[in-house]
Design a protein around this motif. Structure first.
Motif, short mmCIF file in Angstrom:
data_model
loop_
_atom_site.label_atom_id
_atom_site.label_comp_id
_atom_site.label_asym_id
_atom_site.label_seq_id
_atom_site.Cartn_x
_atom_site.Cartn_y
_atom_site.Cartn_z
N PHE A 6 -10.65 10.25 22.04
CA PHE A 6 -11.57 9.57 21.13
C PHE A 6 -12.98 9.96 21.49
N ARG A 7 -13.64 10.67 20.57
CA ARG A 7 -14.95 11.24 20.90
C ARG A 7 -16.07 10.68 20.05
N GLY A 8 -15.73 9.77 19.13
CA GLY A 8 -16.75 9.32 18.18
C GLY A 8 -17.31 7.95 18.49
N SER A 9 -17.88 7.36 17.43
CA SER A 9 -18.54 6.06 17.59
C SER A 9 -17.56 4.94 17.27
N ILE A 10 -17.48 3.97 18.17
CA ILE A 10 -16.58 2.83 17.96
C ILE A 10 -17.06 2.00 16.77
N VAL A 11 -18.38 1.90 16.62
CA VAL A 11 -18.92 1.12 15.51
C VAL A 11 -18.52 1.74 14.17
N LEU A 12 -18.65 3.06 14.09
CA LEU A 12 -18.27 3.76 12.86
C LEU A 12 -16.78 3.55 12.59
N LEU A 13 -15.99 3.65 13.66
CA LEU A 13 -14.55 3.45 13.53
C LEU A 13 -14.25 2.04 13.02
N ALA A 14 -14.94 1.04 13.61
CA ALA A 14 -14.69 -0.35 13.24
C ALA A 14 -15.07 -0.60 11.78
N LEU A 15 -16.23 -0.08 11.38
CA LEU A 15 -16.68 -0.34 10.01
C LEU A 15 -15.78 0.32 8.97
N THR A 16 -15.42 1.56 9.23
CA THR A 16 -14.57 2.25 8.24
C THR A 16 -13.17 1.63 8.22
N THR A 17 -12.71 1.18 9.38
CA THR A 17 -11.39 0.53 9.42
C THR A 17 -11.42 -0.77 8.63
N ALA A 18 -12.51 -1.53 8.78
CA ALA A 18 -12.64 -2.78 8.02
C ALA A 18 -12.66 -2.48 6.52
N LEU A 19 -13.38 -1.44 6.15
CA LEU A 19 -13.47 -1.05 4.74
C LEU A 19 -12.09 -0.69 4.19
N PHE A 20 -11.37 0.09 4.99
CA PHE A 20 -10.03 0.51 4.55
C PHE A 20 -9.09 -0.70 4.45
N THR A 21 -9.22 -1.62 5.40
CA THR A 21 -8.37 -2.83 5.37
C THR A 21 -8.64 -3.63 4.10
N VAL A 22 -9.91 -3.72 3.70
CA VAL A 22 -10.24 -4.44 2.47
C VAL A 22 -9.55 -3.77 1.28
N VAL A 23 -9.58 -2.43 1.25
CA VAL A 23 -8.95 -1.72 0.14
C VAL A 23 -7.45 -2.02 0.08
N VAL A 24 -6.76 -1.88 1.21
CA VAL A 24 -5.29 -2.04 1.17
C VAL A 24 -4.91 -3.49 0.87
N LEU A 25 -5.65 -4.46 1.43
CA LEU A 25 -5.33 -5.86 1.14
C LEU A 25 -5.63 -6.18 -0.32
N GLY A 26 -6.71 -5.60 -0.84
CA GLY A 26 -7.08 -5.83 -2.23
C GLY A 26 -6.00 -5.31 -3.18
N ILE A 27 -5.44 -4.14 -2.85
CA ILE A 27 -4.37 -3.57 -3.68
C ILE A 27 -3.17 -4.51 -3.69
N GLY A 28 -2.78 -4.99 -2.51
CA GLY A 28 -1.64 -5.91 -2.42
C GLY A 28 -1.90 -7.19 -3.20
#
Lengths: 319, 378
Positions: free
Chosen positions: B258-280
């Motif tokens: 893991f070489r990147g930013s944890i903050v970036l990872l956290a934010l994009t993961t949250a964004l993706f989670t919103v998308v998948v939950l919204g679809i469901g």
């Protein structure tokens, strides 16, 4: 009934069509503030559909209605904030406890926090659920469930209550208790429209709206309805083989209608002379004539007759 | 929107999740199981290709070549055959992926001409594996050849050939060991979240319809937005828990750097989670049965995310129409982001495209979902 207060519920030409089927057909209804109105009619008469339209759950196909001064079609959210509703099917959360259900609906209705606990205590006491507050609702017996549902529906002190067959499937003792609660609420100024198919419960209402095939057939107090002209005289025939007597009397000239009530028959005849001929007529048909006596119509007699007359008129008009 | 009602809604939903330990266990264990299955099950590395050798000559030189194959990591179970019939047999019954045949005059021709022919046949039913196996075999042969040339030159008193060879020195960046798991695992995380997330919320609204509680709920002043947020918030927490678990497993169990930013990872993961939950949630609103909604959610997420997200099958190798369709597959953006953040340590600016695509998706889904729910029995 409070004299000048605006009516709590007004429906004008309220109509609901599902495709080709008309469930409610041009219903007019006015309920004064503080009244307990019973909604009576056979299954499929349109009672639930009417109540659902008044609660803003179904959109009227035609006509209009207002509840607590708000238009059902245009201000459904204002209507919802001013009503309590108990649906026909039990619809609290079975996997939550009594207290959790009350908290949930208290939160949804935004019951002011300072009075929340007091209202919940009141609802629990009213439903007789002391000691069962933390039981899962799915484990409660029918009567408790119904009273809890009523408790949830009145947490926000709504001025109008719609109860859709709240006592169906509930044992008689619990039904009695439930009606006591309804009258307690009405005494506090709450307007209540309650549907039922138990005839005896009709007697508990200030006024009764009889509905059949989506139309209002009659409306009035139990006394007024009992006094309606049935188009003949009513007799009770006891001590007979009810089935055989019924078959025979339906063919007798002058008999408007005959129906079985327990082990007796209620017979509506055109005049007293017909009643006198009844004994000999039955004998000729090899039916032992029993004791015949004139009776005052019960609400049930009235309903049976009004519904039958309406469908006769329908058929006559249709032909 | 009333915070009070939103809280009541979310709290009720959490109680219900808590009261249903089976569903909760599935929500938490499913990702773990899938992580193990997909993490270990999918590997593009090809090692230990079964190989047979038909050494017709059995000379010292030919045995040296055989030994090279035996010693190689790339091939296992190297068997030495002794007849043409045996060659046919192992090829027919699939015991070997290929047979290398060293001709009977191999060392004689080699010694006289300086170049000895070696024949190889491969079973190309699995063309990809065969391609790679041929590459490996060529590598082994090349090493052996260099060795032979050296010895041949020395034996003839000459210098080994040094002129005319291009000295090719490849370096690979971001995945120095060419581990395919580095490429696969971040994609697996995205696929798991897409599958589990849609499943979680696909039951929320349909459950209220099926249990008959919806009629009571919509008779209250609760708004569609409060219902949606109240339903999604608890599952967002579960979704994030699943995401954290999968990402930690990727880093500490599968050793993806893991070489990147944890903050970036956290934010994009949250964004993706919103998308998948919204679809469901959207499916749950549209389809009023729990079974139907969860089945549709599975079908709608499984195929697109596994086939078109680029997590195993490279999108740039797909035909143009399929590539166009893959633009709709939200998982592909998260796959791209995860790989880049993990392996390249990319910044938000590097990933502006996929991040915007994901954000657009989240906005659109939430917007549609918030309007989809009608407080009506019609």
């Amino acid at each position: 009934m409070t004299g000048n207060a605006p009516p709590a519920v007004v429906a004008e030409g309220l109509t609901k069509r599902f495709g080709a089927f008309t469930a409610v057909d041009g219903l007019d209804l006015t309920i004064a503030t503080g009244e307990v109105v019973g909604f009576i009619g056979p299954n499929g008469a349109g009672k639930s559909t009417t109540i659902r339209m008044l609660c803003g759950l179904l959109r009227p196909s035609a006509g209009r209605a207002s509840v607590a001064g708000f238009d059902v079609g245009r201000q459904p959210e204002a209507v919802r904030a001013h009503i309590g509703y108990m649906s026909q099917k039990f619809s609290l959360y079975g996997d939550l406890t009594c207290r959790e259900n009350l908290r949930f609906f208290g939160g949804i209705y935004r019951v002011p926090r300072p009075v929340m606990e007091e209202r919940i205590r009141f609802a629990i006491a009213m439903a007789g659920l002391e000691g069962r507050e933390d039981r899962l609702v799915s484990t409660l017996a029918g009567g408790w469930k119904q009273r809890l549902a009523l408790g949830c529906a009145i947490l926000h002190r709504p001025p109008v209550l719609f109860l859709d067959e709240p006592t169906s499937g509930v044992e008689p003792e619990a039904r009695r208790r439930f009606w006591d609660l309804i009258h307690t609420l009405a005494a506090g100024g709450v307007t209540i429209l309650v549907s039922t198919h138990y005839m005896d419960e009709a007697e508990y209402c200030n006024r009764i709206a009889l509905i059949d095939a989506g139309r209002l057939v009659a409306m009035g107090s139990p006394g007024e309805l009992r006094g309606l002209d049935l188009g003949g005289a009513l007799f009770e025939l006891g001590g007979v083989a009810a089935g055989a007597a019924l078959a025979a009397l339906r063919e007798m000239p002058g008999v408007i209608e005959a129906a079985i009530f327990g082990d007796r028959l209620h017979v509506l005849v055109r005049d007293a002379a017909t009643a006198e001929r009844m004994g000999p007529f039955l004998k000729r048909r090899a039916v032992e004539p029993g004791a015949l006596r004139p009776i005052a119509p019960s609400l049930e007699d009235v309903f049976v007759r009004l519904v039958a007359r309406r469908s006769e008129e329908e058929e006559g008009g249709g032909a | 929107m009333s915070p009070r009602r939103l809280f009541a809604m979310a709290f009720k939903e959490m109680l219900q999740i808590w009261r249903d330990p089976h569903s909760l266990a599935i929500a938490l264990l499913m990702p773990m199981m899938q992580m193990v299955l997909l993490g270990y099950g999918i590997s593009l590395d090809i090692r230990g290709v079964p190989l047979c050798i038909y050494d017709q000559e059995r000379s010292q030189t030919s045995r040296a070549l055989v030994q090279r194959f035996v010693a190689s990591d790339w091939f296992t179970g190297v068997r030495v055959l002794d007849s043409d019939r045996a060659v046919r047999e192992v090829m027919d019954n699939g015991d070997c992926a290929g047979v290398v045949t060293i001709p009977v005059d191999f060392s004689r021709v080699f010694t006289t001409t300086g170049s000895g022919p070696v024949q190889a046949v491969f079973d190309a039913t699995d063309s990809n594996t065969t391609n790679i196996a041929i590459g490996y075999a060529q590598g082994v042969v090349a090493l052996t050849t260099a060795d032979f040339e050296m010895r041949w030159a020395q034996a003839h008193g000459l210098l080994p050939r040094t002129v005319g060879a291009v000295d090719f020195q490849p370096r690979v960046w971001f995945n120095e060991g060419l581990e395919s798991s580095y490429f696969i695992i971040p994609g697996v995380v995205a696929v798991i979240l897409a599958l589990v997330g849609a499943q979680l919320t696909s039951l929320t609204i349909s459950r209220e319809w099926e249990r008959g509680t919806m009629e009571q709920l919509i008779s209250t002043p609760v708004t569609a937005l409060e219902v949606m947020l109240g339903k999604i918030v608890p599952y967002f927490l579960i979704g994030l828990f699943d995401a954290i678990f999968c990402l930690l497993a990727a880093i500490f169990w599968f050793h993806v750097p893991f070489r990147g930013s944890i903050v970036l990872l956290a934010l994009t993961t949250a964004l993706f989670t919103v998308v998948v939950l919204g679809i469901g949630y959207l499916l749950s609103v549209r389809i009023r049965s729990q079974l139907g909604a969860s089945q549709i959610a599975l079908i709608l997420t499984l195929l697109p995310t596994t086939m078109l997200s680029g997590y195993t099958f490279p999108i740039d190798q797909m035909p143009a129409p399929i590539r166009a369709v893959s633009l709709l597959v939200y998982a592909r953006y998260y796959v791209t982001i995860l790989r880049a953040v993990f392996l390249k340590g990319s910044s938000a600016l590097d990933l502006l495209g996929p991040i915007l695509a994901l954000a657009l998706y989240a906005l659109a889904i939430v917007w549609i979902a918030a309007r989809a729910f009608r407080k009506s029995l019609d």
